[in-house]
Design an enzyme around this catalytic site. Structure first.
Site, PDB file in Angstrom:
ATOM      1  N   ASP B  25      25.252  29.374  47.607  1.00 23.15           N
ATOM      2  CA  ASP B  25      26.472  30.172  47.575  1.00 23.15           C
ATOM      3  C   ASP B  25      27.639  29.196  47.563  1.00 23.15           C
ATOM      4  O   ASP B  25      27.985  28.602  48.574  1.00 23.15           O
ATOM      5  CB  ASP B  25      26.526  31.085  48.808  1.00 23.15           C
ATOM      6  CG  ASP B  25      27.834  31.845  48.916  1.00 23.15           C
ATOM      7  OD1 ASP B  25      28.659  31.756  47.969  1.00 23.15           O
ATOM      8  OD2 ASP B  25      28.045  32.530  49.934  1.00 23.15           O
ATOM      9  N   LYS B  86      37.198  26.405  43.955  1.00 22.29           N
ATOM     10  CA  LYS B  86      36.628  27.503  43.177  1.00 22.29           C
ATOM     11  C   LYS B  86      37.710  28.254  42.394  1.00 22.29           C
ATOM     12  O   LYS B  86      37.475  28.766  41.318  1.00 22.29           O
ATOM     13  CB  LYS B  86      35.913  28.461  44.123  1.00 22.29           C
ATOM     14  CG  LYS B  86      35.028  29.495  43.439  1.00 22.29           C
ATOM     15  CD  LYS B  86      34.257  30.251  44.494  1.00 22.29           C
ATOM     16  CE  LYS B  86      33.409  31.375  43.913  1.00 22.29           C
ATOM     17  NZ  LYS B  86      32.664  32.066  44.964  1.00 22.29           N
ATOM     18  N   GLU B 185      27.219  37.469  43.067  1.00 18.81           N
ATOM     19  CA  GLU B 185      27.191  37.488  44.533  1.00 18.81           C
ATOM     20  C   GLU B 185      26.798  38.854  45.111  1.00 18.81           C
ATOM     21  O   GLU B 185      25.950  38.918  46.010  1.00 18.81           O
ATOM     22  CB  GLU B 185      28.536  37.012  45.087  1.00 18.81           C
ATOM     23  CG  GLU B 185      28.729  35.514  44.878  1.00 18.81           C
ATOM     24  CD  GLU B 185      30.176  35.057  45.026  1.00 18.81           C
ATOM     25  OE1 GLU B 185      31.024  35.873  45.436  1.00 18.81           O
ATOM     26  OE2 GLU B 185      30.451  33.886  44.715  1.00 18.81           O
ATOM     27  N   ASP B 207      32.573  43.203  48.532  1.00 20.44           N
ATOM     28  CA  ASP B 207      32.526  41.780  48.872  1.00 20.44           C
ATOM     29  C   ASP B 207      33.937  41.195  48.921  1.00 20.44           C
ATOM     30  O   ASP B 207      34.550  40.939  47.890  1.00 20.44           O
ATOM     31  CB  ASP B 207      31.671  41.053  47.814  1.00 20.44           C
ATOM     32  CG  ASP B 207      31.588  39.548  48.051  1.00 20.44           C
ATOM     33  OD1 ASP B 207      32.233  39.039  48.998  1.00 20.44           O
ATOM     34  OD2 ASP B 207      30.887  38.880  47.278  1.00 20.44           O
TER      35      ASP B 207
END
Lengths: 173, 625
Positions: B25, B86, B185, B207
């Site tokens: 992850d 990211k 994800e 999420d």
């Protein structure tokens, strides 16, 4: 391997405009379980490539057969009829379309009456069902008529899309 | 006497044959690695027992530092300490201004328009920074699992566009790991909760991470997870909650001057601690005095809820949109899963429960759930559970299209189309004798080119001279199971294959990756040749094993005895070739064996298709209709 099988054959279904939707959905999942690239993540490059090609084909076939309009277009295609970009349509049909567009615009101008929009969509769905039934019949009897009906279906589908967009706008999605 | 061993059917693989696989992850704020060990998927800690690795990379004069040790220096050495990389993945230099962050780094543009961050030890791309994080985690896993990893699954937000996915895969390539799959994800979270073995129905995954928000609706049917729709906001996350608190503190303190980078960082770190404390406390006392900003007082839950209400509302709005896109009713949704550290905020839990009308699942650690799910999937994909029937069918998160006349974007594949997929679009020339055509590939939902993401531009050359409108140029889009796009174009009316050159707008070219790899070898103690040899052997071993398994399974049924023998001989030949030192010869042998097995692969695939439709014929199908 034969990538030229028609989409109905891929799912083991009869070539018929009336598709058993549940069965199509089941077969789609069964096939993907067998051919999806994830099944070959540890396989050879050749297997991966084949899996990718198969999974793509199964996805495309499913999308084509699942919805009424692409399915109708595909039925014509199987009979060697390609759709025209600017088809000639009966003036009365075009007048009706302009009418319907105006109705939609009015709903929007009326600060968006959701009930009105709802009954408009119901009317559209009904019209689409009627055209579909006519199309199924015309397919074997009068291919020119079937082609014309697909153009009508295209118009009605676009109206449905516009109606959905309007609903999204009114509901603030 | 040995105790009776009980194994699940799919786990009966001989221990020494078990492959090492891991789920990664790669988060905005923290990253984790997990693996299935003795049937249990769990995150792997470092030597000091820490599971979460802060996604922070510091380029110091003495070398590269990753994780907690880098984080502690983030405030003092912010220029050389890269956090939240990211957010920069797959972005162009001109996108940085729109990210809404006050990024403290010095940027320069690389040739492809990808931003480079100037650090004390030279300039680095976001892909290289991510590769450092990946490498750190992979090394941790190799040490824990006692050997190199055979493959990994890396998770990405469902909302990631092609450039962002490609950048993630490039980072993995740089880090030298074999990517089995990029996994969304939310899907990973659903797997972690074991919902794949649960009852059939629709599942919503909410999420909310540090920097991104994703909502996904999945349908489980016949052991297949189908992604029905995805939505979200790639610039909404817990960091925004921190900013809301920081803004409130500044307002309360009466500090009027614009904040400097260091001031903001300190303030954000304090705000984050306050936010976390408000999860278990109704009120938090604040005594902030730093860099000229002074505030003494308290923040209560109600005020905090008000501060973040617009952010939570924005996420709920995205949920409504996704539910609509999926074509399901709220009542059809029988499970709601919470993922991401920010779902610990009580206001978030309440609002989600309120909207979906059911208590969401949150009994797993929301920070670890994605990595755990990725590990489960990696374990299946690497081949450790051959009998597992679970399959994920993904969709394209954002529409793909082309620029047409007047700066308009024309959709070629619309979002939420099942992948892998392909679509061809036909174009024509608008001038007599036009020999070339510029093809501009876009991603996004908006109508104007300027509002979409530019993925690639390329020129189709060598169109034979024709009058305007006579040429038929077919542009083919191919999207693979990871959601990655490749585009090709050709002129069909004359059958002329025109040349195509794709230049990724913000990605790395293959040459760039190669040169980066070479540069990293120069730093590494490992000899590049040695590494090539190792990689060639791994690859040949993989093919030998895959083919061996396939032959054992289906060889007798599908091939003549002579063909089986020929293939077995070819396998043996490659086996002995692999014992040599010539990596080029091994690679060539692997390629040859692959080609020799092509017909067999094709036969197996056909058999698999027949199996899917086994026992059915058209008459039978007729009856069912």
């Amino acid at each position: 391997m034969d990538f030229n099988r028609n989409y109905f054959e891929i799912f083991g279904l009869p070539v018929d405009y009336a598709v058993a939707e549940e069965l199509l959905a089941d077969r789609f999942l069964e096939l993907q379980k067998q051919v999806h690239p994830d099944r070959f993540a540890a396989g050879t490059d050749q297997e991966k490539r084949l899996a990718m090609q198969w999974a793509t084909l199964v996805n495309t076939a499913n999308e084509t057969l699942r919805a009424p309009l692409p399915r109708a277009i595909y039925m014509l295609e199987l009979r060697g009829v390609a759709l025209k970009h600017n088809p000639a349509l009966p003036p009365s049909f075009l007048m009706d379309q302009i009418d319907l567009r105006e109705q939609l615009e009015e709903i929007e101008e009326d600060e968006g009456d959701l009930e009105e929009l709802d009954s408009f969509r119901k009317k559209m769905l009904l019209a689409i069902n009627v055209v579909q039934a006519k199309f199924k019949e015309a397919l074997d009897e009068d291919i020119d008529k079937a082609e014309r009906l697909v153009y009508e279906l295209q118009f009605l589908s676009k109206l449905m899309v516009s109606a959905s967009r309007l609903e999204e706008k009114l509901l603030d999605y | 006497m040995a105790l009776l061993q009980i194994t699940e059917p799919g786990q009966a693989v001989d221990p020494h044959q078990r492959k090492r696989a891991a789920g990664l992850d790669l988060g905005t704020t923290n990253s984790l690695i997990a693996s299935v060990r003795e049937g249990v998927a769990e995150t792997l800690p470092d030597e000091q027992g820490r599971h979460m690795l802060p996604s922070v990379v510091r380029y110091a004069s003495g070398g590269i530092i990753v994780g907690d040790e880098a984080l502690t220096e983030a405030v003092n050495d912010s220029m050389n300490t890269i956090v939240s990389v990211k957010r920069l993945m797959g972005r162009g230099i001109e996108d940085l201004a729109t990210l809404g962050d006050q990024l403290p780094y010095r940027f320069s543009a690389s040739e492809g328009g990808m931003p480079r961050i100037e650090t004390i030890s030279g300039s680095v791309t976001p892909v290289e920074v991510s590769a450092e994080i990946l490498r750190t985690l992979v090394d941790r896993a190799s040490a824990t699992l006692d050997g190199d990893l055979d493959g990994v699954v890396i998770t990405v937000p469902a909302y990631f566009d092609d450039a962002q996915r490609q950048a993630t895969k490039d980072a993995a390539q740089l880090a030298g790991v074999n990517v089995l799959r990029l996994l969304n994800e939310p899907t990973a979270a659903a797997i972690a909760y074991g919902l794949d073995s649960g009852s059939e129905g629709v599942i919503a995954i909410y999420d909310l991470g540090g920097g991104t928000f994703d909502i996904s609706l999945l349908r489980l049917r016949k052991g297949v997870f189908e992604v029905l729709a995805t939505g979200g906001d790639s610039a909404l996350g817990g960091d925004d909650f921190d900013r809301a608190i920081a803004g409130w503190i500044v307002e309360q303190s009466g500090y009027a001057k614009p904040l400097a980078t260091e001031q903001l960082r300190g303030l954000l770190m304090a705000s984050r601690a306050i936010k976390e404390s408000l999860t278990d406390n109704a009120k938090v006392d604040i005594d902030f005095d730093r860099d000229g900003v002074q505030f003494k007082g308290a923040l209560d839950r109600a005020t905090f809820d008000e501060l973040v209400a617009p952010l939570v509302d924005a996420s709920i709005k995205a949920c409504r949109r996704a539910v609509r896109d999926a074509g399901v009713e709220l009542g059809d949704i029988h499970n709601v899963v919470l993922v991401g550290g920010s779902t610990r905020v009580p206001q978030v839990i309440d609002q989600v429960a309120n909207y979906f009308g059911k208590t969401p699942l949150n009994n797993m650690d929301p920070d670890k759930v994605v990595a755990v799910g990725a590990a489960v999937q990696a374990n299946i994909l690497v081949g450790n559970k051959p009998d597992d029937e679970m399959l994920l069918l993904d969709v394209l998160p954002l529409s793909l299209g082309l620029e047409t006349v007047g700066g308009l974007a024309e959709k070629v594949i619309s979002r939420n189309t099942a992948i892998p997929t392909e679509r061809a679009q036909e174009f024509t020339t608008y001038k007599d004798g036009q020999a070339a055509m510029l093809i501009h590939v876009l991603q996004g939902e908006r109508e104007l080119v300027a509002d979409c993401r530019s993925l690639a531009r390329f020129e189709l050359t060598g169109i034979p001279p024709m009058v305007a409108g006579a040429a038929k140029i077919e542009v083919m889009f191919n999207v693979d199971a990871d959601g990655l796009l490749s585009v090709s174009a050709r002129e069909t009316s004359t059958g002329t294959q025109a040349s195509v050159e794709v230049k990724p707008s913000y990605g790395l070219t293959d040459e760039e990756i190669t040169s980066m790899l070479q540069a990293s070898f120069e730093h590494a103690t490992e000899d590049a040749n040695q590494r090539s040899l190792m990689e060639a052997r791994v690859e040949s071993g993989r093919v030998i094993e895959a083919l061996g398994n396939a032959l054992a399974e289906d060889g007798a049924a599908l091939l003549m005895e002579s063909d089986i023998q020929a293939l077995q001989q070819a396998i043996e030949k490659l086996g002995s070739l692999s014992e040599g030192e010539d990596h080029l010869a091994i690679s060539e042998g692997t390629e040859l064996l692959g080609r020799a097995s092509e017909e067999f692969a094709s036969l197996r695939m056909d058999a698999a298709v027949r199996k899917a439709l086994a026992g059915r014929n058209i008459e039978e199908v007729d009856k069912e209709i």
